[in-house]
Write a protein that holds these residues in place. Sequence first.
Motif, PDB file in Angstrom:
ATOM      1  N   GLN A  85      -5.757  -3.411  -6.927  1.00  0.00           N
ATOM      2  CA  GLN A  85      -5.471  -2.722  -8.182  1.00  0.00           C
ATOM      3  C   GLN A  85      -4.812  -1.363  -7.946  1.00  0.00           C
ATOM      4  O   GLN A  85      -3.896  -0.965  -8.680  1.00  0.00           O
ATOM      5  N   GLU A  86      -5.251  -0.649  -6.909  1.00  0.00           N
ATOM      6  CA  GLU A  86      -4.689   0.684  -6.658  1.00  0.00           C
ATOM      7  C   GLU A  86      -3.231   0.644  -6.218  1.00  0.00           C
ATOM      8  O   GLU A  86      -2.550   1.678  -6.205  1.00  0.00           O
ATOM      9  N   ASN A  87      -2.743  -0.555  -5.873  1.00  0.00           N
ATOM     10  CA  ASN A  87      -1.345  -0.672  -5.465  1.00  0.00           C
ATOM     11  C   ASN A  87      -0.412  -1.034  -6.614  1.00  0.00           C
ATOM     12  O   ASN A  87       0.813  -0.983  -6.437  1.00  0.00           O
ATOM     13  N   TRP A  88      -0.974  -1.395  -7.779  1.00  0.00           N
ATOM     14  CA  TRP A  88      -0.082  -1.747  -8.888  1.00  0.00           C
ATOM     15  C   TRP A  88      -0.270  -0.891 -10.141  1.00  0.00           C
ATOM     16  O   TRP A  88       0.699  -0.637 -10.868  1.00  0.00           O
ATOM     17  N   GLU A  89      -1.473  -0.439 -10.396  1.00  0.00           N
ATOM     18  CA  GLU A  89      -1.679   0.313 -11.652  1.00  0.00           C
ATOM     19  C   GLU A  89      -0.782   1.548 -11.782  1.00  0.00           C
ATOM     20  O   GLU A  89      -0.155   1.752 -12.832  1.00  0.00           O
ATOM     21  N   PRO A  90      -0.663   2.376 -10.740  1.00  0.00           N
ATOM     22  CA  PRO A  90       0.140   3.598 -10.919  1.00  0.00           C
ATOM     23  C   PRO A  90       1.643   3.357 -11.031  1.00  0.00           C
ATOM     24  O   PRO A  90       2.372   4.257 -11.457  1.00  0.00           O
ATOM     25  N   ILE A  91       2.125   2.143 -10.656  1.00  0.00           N
ATOM     26  CA  ILE A  91       3.574   1.912 -10.634  1.00  0.00           C
ATOM     27  C   ILE A  91       4.007   0.849 -11.638  1.00  0.00           C
ATOM     28  O   ILE A  91       5.171   0.438 -11.652  1.00  0.00           O
ATOM     29  N   GLN A  92       3.104   0.404 -12.499  1.00  0.00           N
ATOM     30  CA  GLN A  92       3.407  -0.752 -13.343  1.00  0.00           C
ATOM     31  C   GLN A  92       4.586  -0.522 -14.283  1.00  0.00           C
ATOM     32  O   GLN A  92       5.317  -1.463 -14.614  1.00  0.00           O
ATOM     33  N   GLU A  93       4.820   0.716 -14.715  1.00  0.00           N
ATOM     34  CA  GLU A  93       5.945   0.988 -15.602  1.00  0.00           C
ATOM     35  C   GLU A  93       7.287   0.922 -14.878  1.00  0.00           C
ATOM     36  O   GLU A  93       8.335   0.874 -15.508  1.00  0.00           O
ATOM     37  N   CYS A 151       0.818  -1.211   0.000  1.00  0.00           N
ATOM     38  CA  CYS A 151       0.000   0.000   0.000  1.00  0.00           C
ATOM     39  C   CYS A 151       0.855   1.266   0.000  1.00  0.00           C
ATOM     40  O   CYS A 151       0.417   2.317  -0.490  1.00  0.00           O
ATOM     41  N   GLY A 152       2.067   1.166   0.515  1.00  0.00           N
ATOM     42  CA  GLY A 152       2.946   2.326   0.546  1.00  0.00           C
ATOM     43  C   GLY A 152       3.588   2.664  -0.778  1.00  0.00           C
ATOM     44  O   GLY A 152       4.334   3.655  -0.872  1.00  0.00           O
ATOM     45  N   LEU A 153       3.305   1.893  -1.816  1.00  0.00           N
ATOM     46  CA  LEU A 153       3.867   2.184  -3.137  1.00  0.00           C
ATOM     47  C   LEU A 153       3.158   3.335  -3.838  1.00  0.00           C
ATOM     48  O   LEU A 153       3.728   3.984  -4.712  1.00  0.00           O
ATOM     49  N   THR A 154       1.902   3.573  -3.470  1.00  0.00           N
ATOM     50  CA  THR A 154       1.117   4.608  -4.143  1.00  0.00           C
ATOM     51  C   THR A 154       0.440   5.505  -3.114  1.00  0.00           C
ATOM     52  O   THR A 154       0.271   5.122  -1.945  1.00  0.00           O
ATOM     53  N   LYS A 155       0.033   6.683  -3.561  1.00  0.00           N
ATOM     54  CA  LYS A 155      -0.669   7.625  -2.681  1.00  0.00           C
ATOM     55  C   LYS A 155      -1.621   8.481  -3.510  1.00  0.00           C
ATOM     56  O   LYS A 155      -1.465   8.631  -4.722  1.00  0.00           O
ATOM     57  N   TRP A 156      -2.617   9.026  -2.814  1.00  0.00           N
ATOM     58  CA  TRP A 156      -3.546   9.953  -3.455  1.00  0.00           C
ATOM     59  C   TRP A 156      -2.923  11.342  -3.509  1.00  0.00           C
ATOM     60  O   TRP A 156      -2.417  11.849  -2.514  1.00  0.00           O
ATOM     61  N   GLU A 157      -2.956  11.947  -4.696  1.00  0.00           N
ATOM     62  CA  GLU A 157      -2.413  13.283  -4.884  1.00  0.00           C
ATOM     63  C   GLU A 157      -3.255  14.000  -5.933  1.00  0.00           C
ATOM     64  O   GLU A 157      -3.358  13.535  -7.070  1.00  0.00           O
ATOM     65  N   ASN A 158      -3.897  15.091  -5.526  1.00  0.00           N
ATOM     66  CA  ASN A 158      -4.767  15.864  -6.436  1.00  0.00           C
ATOM     67  C   ASN A 158      -5.829  14.976  -7.087  1.00  0.00           C
ATOM     68  O   ASN A 158      -6.104  15.083  -8.287  1.00  0.00           O
ATOM     69  N   GLY A 159      -6.396  14.080  -6.261  1.00  0.00           N
ATOM     70  CA  GLY A 159      -7.480  13.234  -6.740  1.00  0.00           C
ATOM     71  C   GLY A 159      -7.062  12.057  -7.583  1.00  0.00           C
ATOM     72  O   GLY A 159      -7.915  11.347  -8.133  1.00  0.00           O
ATOM     73  N   LEU A 192      -4.183   8.586  -7.974  1.00  0.00           N
ATOM     74  CA  LEU A 192      -3.167   7.746  -7.354  1.00  0.00           C
ATOM     75  C   LEU A 192      -1.869   7.875  -8.130  1.00  0.00           C
ATOM     76  O   LEU A 192      -1.850   7.739  -9.364  1.00  0.00           O
ATOM     77  N   THR A 193      -0.785   8.156  -7.414  1.00  0.00           N
ATOM     78  CA  THR A 193       0.518   8.315  -8.041  1.00  0.00           C
ATOM     79  C   THR A 193       1.554   7.471  -7.316  1.00  0.00           C
ATOM     80  O   THR A 193       1.326   6.976  -6.204  1.00  0.00           O
ATOM     81  N   SER A 194       2.708   7.317  -7.930  1.00  0.00           N
ATOM     82  CA  SER A 194       3.800   6.555  -7.338  1.00  0.00           C
ATOM     83  C   SER A 194       4.451   7.343  -6.209  1.00  0.00           C
ATOM     84  O   SER A 194       4.741   8.533  -6.350  1.00  0.00           O
ATOM     85  N   VAL A 195       4.701   6.686  -5.097  1.00  0.00           N
ATOM     86  CA  VAL A 195       5.388   7.320  -3.978  1.00  0.00           C
ATOM     87  C   VAL A 195       6.888   7.445  -4.260  1.00  0.00           C
ATOM     88  O   VAL A 195       7.525   8.405  -3.844  1.00  0.00           O
ATOM     89  N   PHE A 196       7.436   6.467  -4.988  1.00  0.00           N
ATOM     90  CA  PHE A 196       8.871   6.439  -5.281  1.00  0.00           C
ATOM     91  C   PHE A 196       9.069   6.500  -6.804  1.00  0.00           C
ATOM     92  O   PHE A 196       9.387   5.496  -7.455  1.00  0.00           O
ATOM     93  N   PRO A 197       8.882   7.666  -7.411  1.00  0.00           N
ATOM     94  CA  PRO A 197       8.766   7.762  -8.870  1.00  0.00           C
ATOM     95  C   PRO A 197      10.030   7.407  -9.637  1.00  0.00           C
ATOM     96  O   PRO A 197       9.949   7.091 -10.826  1.00  0.00           O
ATOM     97  N   LYS A 198      11.188   7.442  -9.007  1.00  0.00           N
ATOM     98  CA  LYS A 198      12.433   7.168  -9.716  1.00  0.00           C
ATOM     99  C   LYS A 198      12.993   5.781  -9.417  1.00  0.00           C
ATOM    100  O   LYS A 198      14.065   5.415  -9.906  1.00  0.00           O
ATOM    101  N   ALA A 199      12.272   5.009  -8.647  1.00  0.00           N
ATOM    102  CA  ALA A 199      12.770   3.700  -8.214  1.00  0.00           C
ATOM    103  C   ALA A 199      12.382   2.592  -9.185  1.00  0.00           C
ATOM    104  O   ALA A 199      11.326   2.636  -9.818  1.00  0.00           O
ATOM    105  N   LYS A 200      13.255   1.594  -9.277  1.00  0.00           N
ATOM    106  CA  LYS A 200      12.885   0.321  -9.878  1.00  0.00           C
ATOM    107  C   LYS A 200      12.227  -0.511  -8.777  1.00  0.00           C
ATOM    108  O   LYS A 200      12.776  -0.645  -7.691  1.00  0.00           O
TER     109      LYS A 200
END
Length: 282
Positions: free
Chosen positions: A160-168, A118-126, A128-136
């Motif tokens: 789903q909310e824990n993987w969709e925003p970080i799948q790349e 759950c700590g991989l993503t967070k709500w931001e401006n409505g 879900l975004t990645s908490v660690f955007p530069k990490a593999k």
Amino acid sequence: METFQIGQTKMTWLKGGVTFLDGGAMFGVVPKPLWSKKYPVNENNQIELRTDPILIQKDGLHILIESGIGAGKFSEKQLRNYGIQEESSVEESLEQLGLTTNDIDYVLMTHMHFDHACGLTKWENGQLTSVFPKAKIITSTTEWEEMRNPNIRSKNTYWQENWEPIQEQVETFQSSLLIEEGITMYHTGGHSDGHSIIVIQDGGETIVHMADLMPTHAHKNPLWVLAYDDYPMTSIEKKQTWLDFAGNKNAWFTFYHDAFYRSIKWNEQGEIIGKLDRVRTS
């Protein structure tokens, strides 16, 4: 925040939150009179379980083991059902170390259950975004496949909310993966089909991070496996294998969930001969 070091590898436990889960589920078929002697239980038959990511710093890299329980992602019902009394403050922990989430190079996910992911993503401006955007973000191929296509049992923990925003950002491996010299992930199965452990070696010492094959120090007995385990016989087999490995290496064990110890070393008789306590603030 507690720190532990072998060689040039430094580990720091961040504040990732805390849950209180059913003790019977956490110890499976083991009778309560046995497990409750080794791990405290409250009046609701719940045990305290931390969800604290471990920051590894080595050779200029910043590597996380797990991501914490997250923050602002649970309904009141979920907070109650999962016994969540504290949500993640990982960003604040990193700030105290002079770091930000942008400094994290890798997040090693032993598995993707909600209390780890759950700590991989967070709500931001409505959104879900990645908490660690530069990490593999590293996990086993098997785990990643089930995360995106859970079955009737696992859909309650693979969200789903824990993987969709970080799948790349996700990179997977089959049996093992060398992350950095001395840091290797190994696919074990057991707790989940894609579950992995992490072995760290530096300065002539070894750490085995058993993840949810041994979530607390009280789970050292190979037969003491979780009712949550999808493949308990695999858990038992892999615990035996890696406990033998650790014994031969005189290794330390580290924990994500343990509310009392951050790391432990046992001798051949099962006696604690080294430990790092968690500093309890409540």
